[in-house]
Design a protein around this motif. Structure first.
Motif, PDB file in Angstrom:
ATOM      1  N   GLY A   1      -5.048  -6.525   1.117  1.00 31.25           N
ATOM      2  CA  GLY A   1      -4.266  -6.428  -0.107  1.00 31.25           C
ATOM      3  C   GLY A   1      -3.183  -5.377  -0.016  1.00 31.25           C
ATOM      4  N   ARG A   2      -3.528  -4.239   0.578  1.00 27.35           N
ATOM      5  CA  ARG A   2      -2.530  -3.168   0.713  1.00 27.35           C
ATOM      6  C   ARG A   2      -1.409  -3.564   1.668  1.00 27.35           C
ATOM      7  NH1 ARG A   2      -7.268  -0.177  -0.239  1.00 27.35           N
ATOM      8  NH2 ARG A   2      -7.919  -0.223   1.941  1.00 27.35           N
ATOM      9  N   GLU A   3      -1.745  -4.337   2.695  1.00 31.41           N
ATOM     10  CA  GLU A   3      -0.708  -4.819   3.617  1.00 31.41           C
ATOM     11  C   GLU A   3       0.234  -5.790   2.895  1.00 31.41           C
ATOM     12  OE1 GLU A   3      -0.299  -7.285   7.850  1.00 31.41           O
ATOM     13  OE2 GLU A   3      -2.284  -6.698   7.102  1.00 31.41           O
ATOM     14  N   LEU A   4      -0.343  -6.696   2.111  1.00 28.30           N
ATOM     15  CA  LEU A   4       0.486  -7.632   1.346  1.00 28.30           C
ATOM     16  C   LEU A   4       1.336  -6.900   0.305  1.00 28.30           C
ATOM     17  CD1 LEU A   4      -1.620 -10.833   0.545  1.00 28.30           C
ATOM     18  CD2 LEU A   4       0.485 -10.672   1.880  1.00 28.30           C
ATOM     19  N   GLN A   5       0.740  -5.926  -0.334  1.00 27.25           N
ATOM     20  CA  GLN A   5       1.474  -5.132  -1.314  1.00 27.25           C
ATOM     21  C   GLN A   5       2.730  -4.525  -0.691  1.00 27.25           C
ATOM     22  OE1 GLN A   5      -0.050  -1.201  -2.081  1.00 27.25           O
ATOM     23  NE2 GLN A   5       0.276  -1.408  -4.300  1.00 27.25           N
ATOM     24  N   GLU A   6       2.592  -3.956   0.483  1.00 29.98           N
ATOM     25  CA  GLU A   6       3.731  -3.342   1.169  1.00 29.98           C
ATOM     26  C   GLU A   6       4.803  -4.376   1.494  1.00 29.98           C
ATOM     27  OE1 GLU A   6       4.598  -0.751   5.252  1.00 29.98           O
ATOM     28  OE2 GLU A   6       2.545  -1.039   4.529  1.00 29.98           O
ATOM     29  N   LYS A   7       4.380  -5.558   1.950  1.00 29.03           N
ATOM     30  CA  LYS A   7       5.346  -6.601   2.295  1.00 29.03           C
ATOM     31  C   LYS A   7       6.073  -7.111   1.051  1.00 29.03           C
ATOM     32  CE  LYS A   7       2.939  -8.307   6.426  1.00 29.03           C
ATOM     33  NZ  LYS A   7       2.198  -9.461   7.016  1.00 29.03           N
ATOM     34  N   PHE A   8       5.332  -7.357  -0.017  1.00 32.01           N
ATOM     35  CA  PHE A   8       5.957  -7.835  -1.253  1.00 32.01           C
ATOM     36  C   PHE A   8       6.918  -6.785  -1.809  1.00 32.01           C
ATOM     37  CE2 PHE A   8       3.883 -11.711  -3.233  1.00 32.01           C
ATOM     38  CZ  PHE A   8       3.400 -12.208  -2.031  1.00 32.01           C
ATOM     39  N   ASN A   9       6.523  -5.520  -1.755  1.00 38.08           N
ATOM     40  CA  ASN A   9       7.395  -4.455  -2.256  1.00 38.08           C
ATOM     41  C   ASN A   9       8.718  -4.429  -1.510  1.00 38.08           C
ATOM     42  OD1 ASN A   9       5.595  -3.605  -4.176  1.00 38.08           O
ATOM     43  ND2 ASN A   9       4.842  -1.854  -3.008  1.00 38.08           N
ATOM     44  N   SER A  10       8.656  -4.638  -0.206  1.00 35.16           N
ATOM     45  CA  SER A  10       9.870  -4.629   0.602  1.00 35.16           C
ATOM     46  C   SER A  10      10.812  -5.757   0.181  1.00 35.16           C
ATOM     47  CB  SER A  10       9.508  -4.763   2.084  1.00 35.16           C
ATOM     48  OG  SER A  10      10.670  -4.846   2.881  1.00 35.16           O
TER      49      SER A  10
END
Length: 263
Positions: A119-128
């Motif tokens: 989830g944290r990895e996806l969060q970072e990608k979506f934020n970018s």
């Protein structure tokens, strides 16, 4: 289904706080019980408008559709939703009228993810991607087309052979931002934004339709990888420790209540 026939695009916000005890429907918060939410609101009224403290009760509903049925049955006097939802629903239903409007601090919508490594990895990608869409103006274009003009249309998701598939949950419970047409086809800002994210990340997006009440369970059960919206108000009533959020992609500062016109 979760669509109301559109008749016009504009409504006038009416400011009037009637002196009566009424039951108000709201979409269930994911991070606080109905009882605790009412206690918080009641305490807030005591400090701001004491005469309202015992006059309103907020009833949770699993979805916008179930709340509309409750309004039609007379189980609740009015429905309270973000201003953009009221704009759409009242404009689409001539038997409804705006009853109250409340200016609040800024509120936000954001993607939700499970609070784990994936989830944290996806969060970072979506934020970018969201940051890029804001900076290049694409997000403003989507606001104008899907929210301001309410131009609903099907969006085709680009397919990437052999790429990761991200399951994204949508609800249809916040039209026109989270919108599902009467034939079951997602056609709102939800699909347009997710298509942009899938294209930028070169991943395949698979939509999963759920009711608003099921957002957190859908993440914790693994049914989806992200939920299109969680609501961030002055307090984080809509999330718990299992959920982390992206940067916001939409904000507003009015909640509007509507009810049935007197015949």
């Amino acid at each position: 289904m979760k669509k109301f026939v559109l008749f016009s695009l504009l409504i006038v916000l009416v400011y009037s706080f009637a002196a009566y005890a009424e039951n108000i429907g709201v979409i269930a918060k994911a991070g606080i019980s109905e009882e605790d939410f009412n206690a918080v609101i009641k305490n807030s009224w005591k400090w701001t408008v004491p005469e309202f403290a015992d006059k309103y009760h907020y009833s949770y509903y699993d979805s916008l559709l179930s709340m509309m049925f409750a309004l039609n049955r007379g189980d609740i006097y009015e429905v309270a939703v973000p201003c953009f939802v009221a704009d759409y629903v009242v404009a689409s239903n001539p038997e409804l009228k705006v009853s109250r409007a409340l200016h609040t601090a800024s509120n936000f919508l954001a993607f939700g993810f499970l609070n784990d490594d994936k989830g944290r990895e996806l969060q970072e990608k979506f934020n970018s991607v969201l940051s890029e869409l804001k900076s290049n103006g694409k997000l403003d274009v989507l606001y104008h087309e899907y929210i301001n003009l309410m131009q609903f249309k099907s969006v085709e998701f680009e397919k990437f052979d052999g790429a990761e598939t991200i399951k994204a949950a949508i609800t249809g419970d916040l039209p026109p931002i989270d919108f599902i047409a009467s034939d079951g086809t997602p056609q709102g800002f939800n699909t347009a934004l997710l298509a942009e994210i899938g294209r930028a990340l070169k991943v395949n997006i698979e939509l999963v339709e759920i009711d608003a009440i099921a957002r957190t369970p859908a993440l914790t059960s693994g049914r989806c990888d992200t939920v299109f919206w969680f609501m961030v108000e002055s307090e984080k009533y809509d999330i718990n420790e299992n959920v982390i959020l992206s940067v916001p992609y939409y904000s507003w500062d009015f909640f509007v209540a509507f009810n049935k016109r007197e015949k």
